[in-house]
Design a protein around this motif. Structure first.
Motif, PDB file in Angstrom:
ATOM      1  N   GLY A 179      14.989 113.797  42.885  1.00 34.96           N
ATOM      2  CA  GLY A 179      15.147 113.468  44.328  1.00 34.96           C
ATOM      3  C   GLY A 179      13.928 113.355  45.332  1.00 34.96           C
ATOM      4  O   GLY A 179      14.050 113.397  46.427  1.00 34.96           O
ATOM      5  N   THR A 180      12.471 113.488  44.877  1.00 38.16           N
ATOM      6  CA  THR A 180      11.490 113.636  45.470  1.00 38.16           C
ATOM      7  C   THR A 180      10.800 112.273  46.009  1.00 38.16           C
ATOM      8  O   THR A 180      10.313 112.520  46.881  1.00 38.16           O
ATOM      9  N   ALA A 181      11.551 111.323  45.482  1.00 39.42           N
ATOM     10  CA  ALA A 181      10.902 109.977  45.924  1.00 39.42           C
ATOM     11  C   ALA A 181      11.928 109.087  46.538  1.00 39.42           C
ATOM     12  O   ALA A 181      13.024 108.893  46.026  1.00 39.42           O
ATOM     13  N   PRO A 182      11.567 108.514  47.761  1.00 40.73           N
ATOM     14  CA  PRO A 182      12.552 107.851  48.574  1.00 40.73           C
ATOM     15  C   PRO A 182      12.635 106.274  47.829  1.00 40.73           C
ATOM     16  O   PRO A 182      11.573 106.303  46.944  1.00 40.73           O
ATOM     17  N   PRO A 183      13.407 105.310  47.971  1.00 44.73           N
ATOM     18  CA  PRO A 183      13.382 104.313  47.325  1.00 44.73           C
ATOM     19  C   PRO A 183      12.159 103.246  47.771  1.00 44.73           C
ATOM     20  O   PRO A 183      11.725 103.588  48.678  1.00 44.73           O
ATOM     21  N   LEU A 184      11.702 102.284  46.757  1.00 43.84           N
ATOM     22  CA  LEU A 184      10.710 101.569  47.204  1.00 43.84           C
ATOM     23  C   LEU A 184      11.047 100.713  48.350  1.00 43.84           C
ATOM     24  O   LEU A 184      10.240 100.291  49.181  1.00 43.84           O
ATOM     25  N   ALA A 185      12.243 100.096  48.427  1.00 41.59           N
ATOM     26  CA  ALA A 185      12.684  99.430  49.337  1.00 41.59           C
ATOM     27  C   ALA A 185      14.269  99.397  49.399  1.00 41.59           C
ATOM     28  O   ALA A 185      14.993  99.836  48.481  1.00 41.59           O
ATOM     29  N   GLU A 186      15.089  99.305  50.566  1.00 39.82           N
ATOM     30  CA  GLU A 186      16.414  99.191  50.491  1.00 39.82           C
ATOM     31  C   GLU A 186      16.917  97.972  50.732  1.00 39.82           C
ATOM     32  O   GLU A 186      16.594  97.274  51.937  1.00 39.82           O
ATOM     33  N   LEU A 187      17.448  97.334  49.958  1.00 45.11           N
ATOM     34  CA  LEU A 187      17.608  95.857  49.925  1.00 45.11           C
ATOM     35  C   LEU A 187      19.138  95.673  50.203  1.00 45.11           C
ATOM     36  O   LEU A 187      19.229  94.251  50.645  1.00 45.11           O
ATOM     37  N   GLY A 188      19.951  96.492  50.398  1.00 43.43           N
ATOM     38  CA  GLY A 188      21.421  96.222  50.985  1.00 43.43           C
ATOM     39  C   GLY A 188      22.232  95.983  49.959  1.00 43.43           C
ATOM     40  O   GLY A 188      21.823  95.774  49.035  1.00 43.43           O
ATOM     41  N   PRO A 189      23.430  95.834  50.476  1.00 36.18           N
ATOM     42  CA  PRO A 189      24.659  95.349  49.416  1.00 36.18           C
ATOM     43  C   PRO A 189      24.333  93.842  49.193  1.00 36.18           C
ATOM     44  O   PRO A 189      23.831  93.114  49.707  1.00 36.18           O
ATOM     45  N   GLY A 190      24.590  93.725  47.819  1.00 35.07           N
ATOM     46  CA  GLY A 190      24.614  92.282  47.355  1.00 35.07           C
ATOM     47  C   GLY A 190      23.089  92.049  46.745  1.00 35.07           C
ATOM     48  O   GLY A 190      22.891  90.788  46.608  1.00 35.07           O
ATOM     49  N   ALA A 191      22.310  93.160  46.673  1.00 33.92           N
ATOM     50  CA  ALA A 191      20.850  92.855  46.308  1.00 33.92           C
ATOM     51  C   ALA A 191      20.918  92.494  44.605  1.00 33.92           C
ATOM     52  O   ALA A 191      22.067  92.767  43.901  1.00 33.92           O
ATOM     53  N   ALA A 192      19.689  92.215  44.246  1.00 29.93           N
ATOM     54  CA  ALA A 192      19.420  91.704  42.901  1.00 29.93           C
ATOM     55  C   ALA A 192      18.069  92.250  42.604  1.00 29.93           C
ATOM     56  O   ALA A 192      17.290  92.054  43.572  1.00 29.93           O
ATOM     57  N   HIS A 193      17.821  92.445  41.224  1.00 31.92           N
ATOM     58  CA  HIS A 193      16.431  92.712  40.918  1.00 31.92           C
ATOM     59  C   HIS A 193      16.292  92.173  39.360  1.00 31.92           C
ATOM     60  O   HIS A 193      17.106  92.030  38.726  1.00 31.92           O
ATOM     61  N   ALA A 194      15.038  92.095  38.961  1.00 34.56           N
ATOM     62  CA  ALA A 194      14.386  91.599  37.760  1.00 34.56           C
ATOM     63  C   ALA A 194      13.177  92.272  37.380  1.00 34.56           C
ATOM     64  O   ALA A 194      12.408  92.507  38.337  1.00 34.56           O
ATOM     65  N   VAL A 195      12.856  92.583  36.352  1.00 33.61           N
ATOM     66  CA  VAL A 195      11.490  93.280  35.531  1.00 33.61           C
ATOM     67  C   VAL A 195      11.073  92.100  34.719  1.00 33.61           C
ATOM     68  O   VAL A 195      11.638  92.027  33.677  1.00 33.61           O
ATOM     69  N   ALA A 196      10.000  91.533  35.066  1.00 31.53           N
ATOM     70  CA  ALA A 196       9.367  90.640  34.075  1.00 31.53           C
ATOM     71  C   ALA A 196       8.955  91.065  32.706  1.00 31.53           C
ATOM     72  O   ALA A 196       8.496  92.400  32.736  1.00 31.53           O
ATOM     73  N   ASP A 197       8.697  90.539  31.702  1.00 34.88           N
ATOM     74  CA  ASP A 197       8.101  91.108  30.503  1.00 34.88           C
ATOM     75  C   ASP A 197       6.707  91.945  30.719  1.00 34.88           C
ATOM     76  O   ASP A 197       6.487  92.855  30.116  1.00 34.88           O
ATOM     77  N   ASP A 198       5.945  91.323  31.617  1.00 38.87           N
ATOM     78  CA  ASP A 198       4.567  91.878  31.904  1.00 38.87           C
ATOM     79  C   ASP A 198       4.533  92.997  32.780  1.00 38.87           C
ATOM     80  O   ASP A 198       3.665  93.735  33.179  1.00 38.87           O
ATOM     81  N   GLY A 199       5.964  93.451  33.104  1.00 41.51           N
ATOM     82  CA  GLY A 199       6.007  94.683  34.237  1.00 41.51           C
ATOM     83  C   GLY A 199       6.241  94.403  35.472  1.00 41.51           C
ATOM     84  O   GLY A 199       6.262  95.179  36.318  1.00 41.51           O
TER      85      GLY A 199
END
Length: 358
Positions: free
Chosen positions: A160-180
């Motif tokens: 728990g030492t790091a806060p989130p990179l961003a707070e996108l809120g409810p209904g958010a989505a994410h993806a990580v491409a093959d290149d990172g």
């Protein structure tokens, strides 16, 4: 007594020589035939599947096991015990992680030793995890807290030492491409965050450390002379922050790249999904109004692609997982597979013979 003439002796000496010549000729003909056949043989067609060591890691919740499928021979050639009956596996080439969905934890697997390695990391509640090159993206589905970490940085989630990179809120989505490259989408506003591996590395480098010239300024400050920001000047009251905030990214000059997708598609969207085709983020928005479902594909700097006229069960639509390459995106529904060209050409719909969950 039988007399042998000169001709008989000559023929007798010539016979072994002719045999040697005949034997050499036969060997030459055989070798020539083999070479000719080898050059003209087209071979047997096989699938060219690049799987590094040939292993695809799979899970069997019934047997409480995680195993390595040797793809060329279609056999499980190694396995290890799972921690529960709700296990999932993340794999990119020879990088493998085992997720325990029951306890909400994740741990790396060493394919060479066929064993888990490193500590068990506790993930945020209801986390969605994606894997790319040297990158893990973690999204807390309910709160929208978005983390992007390196493969050796999972500990920051556990302690728990790091806060989130961003707070996108409810209904958010994410993806990580093959290149990172990691992408995070705010499902309320349509703001799209892009975080490359290089940008993530820059975020971890502290800035603002004193240069050599700063030492002269420090020397000008005499003992007991309060300076701006010094607790002695009374500006900082008891209980106010001072010193380390506990954020490993604190004190860094870094901001994610933010682009805006058409916001009107998100105003009344009931569901938002995100994937990556090569390094191109692709979003799917769904809006349900009774029995009517409208759907659209959205990309940065591109016109929206309306899918509302597609004859399929759009309410069940699921975007493909991120892919290393491609010119279109796939969408699965209960009754069809839809291929949507990203250049705006007409989608292709392939109905399924037996409907089922996508």
């Amino acid at each position: 007594m039988v007399q042998f003439g000169e001709d008989t002796r000559v023929r007798s000496r010539a016979t072994p020589r002719r045999r040697k010549i005949a034997s050499a000729t036969v060997v030459s003909l055989v070798l020539g035939t083999v070479v000719a056949l080898s050059l003209n043989y087209e071979g047997v067609a096989t699938a060219d599947v690049d799987l590094n060591d040939g292993g695809v890691w799979v899970s069997n919740n019934n047997d409480l096991a995680v195993g390595r499928l040797n793809y060329p021979v279609q056999q499980i050639d190694a396995s290890l015990a799972a921690t529960s009956q709700n296990i999932d596996v993340l794999q990119r080439q020879d990088v493998v992680f085992m997720r325990d969905l029951a306890s909400g934890t994740i741990q790396r697997v060493d394919p060479a030793q066929v064993a888990t390695t490193g500590s068990v990391t506790q993930l945020p509640a209801n986390a969605e995890v994606q894997l790319g090159e040297d990158t893990l993206g973690v999204l807390a589905a309910r709160s929208g807290e978005f983390y992007v970490v390196g493969l050796d940085e999972l500990g920051v989630l556990d302690d728990g030492t790091a806060p989130p990179l961003a707070e996108l809120g409810p209904g958010a989505a994410h993806a990580v491409a093959d290149d990172g490259t990691a992408y995070g989408l705010d499902g309320r506003t349509g703001e799209l965050l892009t975080i490359t591996r290089e940008a993530r590395a820059e975020r971890a480098v502290p800035v603002g450390e004193p240069d050599a010239d700063d030492g002269d300024e420090a020397g000008d400050q005499q003992d007991g002379d309060p300076t701006e920001g010094d607790p002695a000047d009374g500006d900082q009251q008891d209980g106010e922050a001072g010193g380390d905030t506990g954020d490993p990214g604190a004190g860094t000059e870094w901001e994610p790249d933010i682009s805006q997708l058409p916001q009107d598609f998100f105003d009344e969207a009931t569901q938002t999904q995100l994937t990556a085709v090569a390094t191109r983020p692709v979003a799917l928005t769904l809006r349900e109004d009774g029995d009517e479902v409208t759907a659209a594909i959205l990309q940065p700097d591109a016109d929206p692609i309306d899918l509302s006229a597609v004859e399929a069960d759009l309410a069940s639509a699921r975007l493909q997982a991120p892919s290393a390459a491609g010119t279109g995106v796939l969408i699965a529904t209960t009754d069809a597979l839809i291929e949507v060209p990203l250049d705006g050409a007409d989608p292709t719909v392939v109905p399924v013979t037996t409907p089922g969950p996508p």
